[in-house]
Enzyme design. Structure first.
Site, PDB file in Angstrom:
ATOM      1  N   LYS A  37      85.253 -47.650  43.824  1.00 21.50           N
ATOM      2  CA  LYS A  37      85.819 -47.028  45.035  1.00 21.50           C
ATOM      3  C   LYS A  37      86.533 -48.054  45.916  1.00 21.50           C
ATOM      4  O   LYS A  37      87.664 -47.833  46.348  1.00 21.50           O
ATOM      5  CB  LYS A  37      84.702 -46.340  45.831  1.00 21.50           C
ATOM      6  N   HIS A  75      78.208 -41.854  51.653  1.00 24.13           N
ATOM      7  CA  HIS A  75      78.535 -43.085  50.926  1.00 24.13           C
ATOM      8  C   HIS A  75      79.881 -42.895  50.237  1.00 24.13           C
ATOM      9  O   HIS A  75      80.040 -42.034  49.374  1.00 24.13           O
ATOM     10  CB  HIS A  75      77.455 -43.385  49.884  1.00 24.13           C
ATOM     11  N   ARG A 113      92.414 -29.842  33.210  1.00 23.75           N
ATOM     12  CA  ARG A 113      93.692 -30.412  32.767  1.00 23.75           C
ATOM     13  C   ARG A 113      94.894 -29.672  33.348  1.00 23.75           C
ATOM     14  O   ARG A 113      96.027 -30.097  33.189  1.00 23.75           O
ATOM     15  CB  ARG A 113      93.760 -30.401  31.230  1.00 23.75           C
ATOM     16  N   ASP A 120      82.324 -48.007  52.256  1.00 30.36           N
ATOM     17  CA  ASP A 120      80.886 -48.007  51.979  1.00 30.36           C
ATOM     18  C   ASP A 120      80.149 -46.882  52.706  1.00 30.36           C
ATOM     19  O   ASP A 120      79.498 -46.055  52.085  1.00 30.36           O
ATOM     20  CB  ASP A 120      80.251 -49.359  52.321  1.00 30.36           C
TER      21      ASP A 120
END
EC number: 2.7.11.-
Length: 309
Positions: free
Chosen positions: A159, A138, A243, A177
């Site tokens: 998305k 997915h 980070r 999808d």
């Protein structure tokens, strides 16, 4: 249900069906081929009966040197219930003994005008592609600067909207999808879209749009090798996100590990631009340029210099 049957080879490679029509629905379960040269000499101990059998000029020339009894015996042994088909190459004449064995056993006997080596190469490539391990994920698959980026995340995280923005910025949509993934090699995953939703993009509140119709043929691709996974998740204040980029996450799909980047989502972040930069930075890393590593080395040098002073 078998992925490939003998009739698929007949259609794909325009093979002539000489006999054994009742067996054209036999399954083919391996991409390995067999050229039964040693079997022509009578050694069937390790005969790979479940493979497609190719008879070229070498095999049939040797076969002609055998006695009539040996010819009948060898061809009967060659045609088993497991054998998907036997292909005679170079449009050579089919031996009567092989024709008779094919009719008795129901093994499809095919003929091709191509050379044995050429046909063998094409058959192997075709079967490896069709029989490769597959799965469905997915997510959304987009080609960004030549990098196949699989965007994953929970339903509703954004998305498809991110993919739409990427398409507007000149990148190409592969699948939305549901992404069908096949492992073509140990480290090669290729993603594509199911036929039913090919070139379609679902945007909540807007509905389904056809990307190729709206943005043109240059905005879509039928398939793409996947090299990077970007997982979108709702920003969690309690979670520490990377980070610097020194630590590299991995995600395993089938038997292949891919680099994975987790991007926290919250209002104000331009995900399309961030994903673009992530794809470019990934390419740089593969070329040997690692900005995070360079920064770390500079920092260590500065600390050592400070300690000396």
């Amino acid at each position: 249900m078998p992925k490939v049957r003998t009739k698929d080879l007949i259609e794909q490679f325009q093979l002539e069906l000489v006999s054994g029509e009742e067996g054209i629905h036999r399954p083919i379960d391996t991409s390995d081929l067999s050229r039964p040269g040693i079997e022509m000499a009578g050694f069937f101990t390790y005969y790979p009966a479940d493979r497609v059998q190719l008879l070229g000029k070498t095999e049939l020339t040797f076969f002609d040197t055998l006695t009539t009894e040996q010819k009948q015996e060898r061809m009967k042994a060659l045609c088993t219930e497991e054998t998907p088909c036997i292909i005679v190459t170079r449009n050579q004449d089919v031996p009567d003994e092989l024709l008779q064995a094919s009719r008795e056993s129901g093994v499809p006997l095919l003929r091709s005008a191509q050379t044995t080596t050429r046909l063998s190469s094409r058959l192997t490539n075709y079967l490896e592609g069709k029989l490769a391990p597959t799965t469905a994920v997915h997510g959304v698959l987009v080609d960004i600067y030549g990098v196949g980026v699989l965007i994953t995340g929970q339903s509703g995280v954004g998305k498809s909207e991110t993919a739409l923005e990427l398409v507007k910025r000149g990148h190409r949509l592969v699948a939305d999808d549901s992404v069908e993934i096949r492992q073509e090699d140990e480290d090669t995953l290729v993603g594509s879209s199911p036929d039913l939703i090919e070139h379609l993009l679902e945007i909540r509140g807007l509905g389904i749009i056809n990307v190729m119709t709206l943005f043109g043929a240059g905005a879509v691709r039928n398939y793409k090798r996947i090299t990077l996974v970007i997982n979108l998740e709702i920003w969690d204040q309690k979670k520490n996100y990377d980070r610097l980029g020194l630590d590299e996450e991995k995600m395993k799909i089938i038997d292949t590990e891919l680099t994975k980047i987790t991007l926290p989502v919250r209002p104000g972040r331009n995900l399309a631009v961030i994903i673009e930069v992530a794809a470019m930075n990934f390419r740089l890393k593969r070329m040997g340029v690692n900005a995070a590593q360079q920064f770390s080395e500079r920092l260590m040098s500065a600390i050592e210099l400070g300690n000396q002073e």
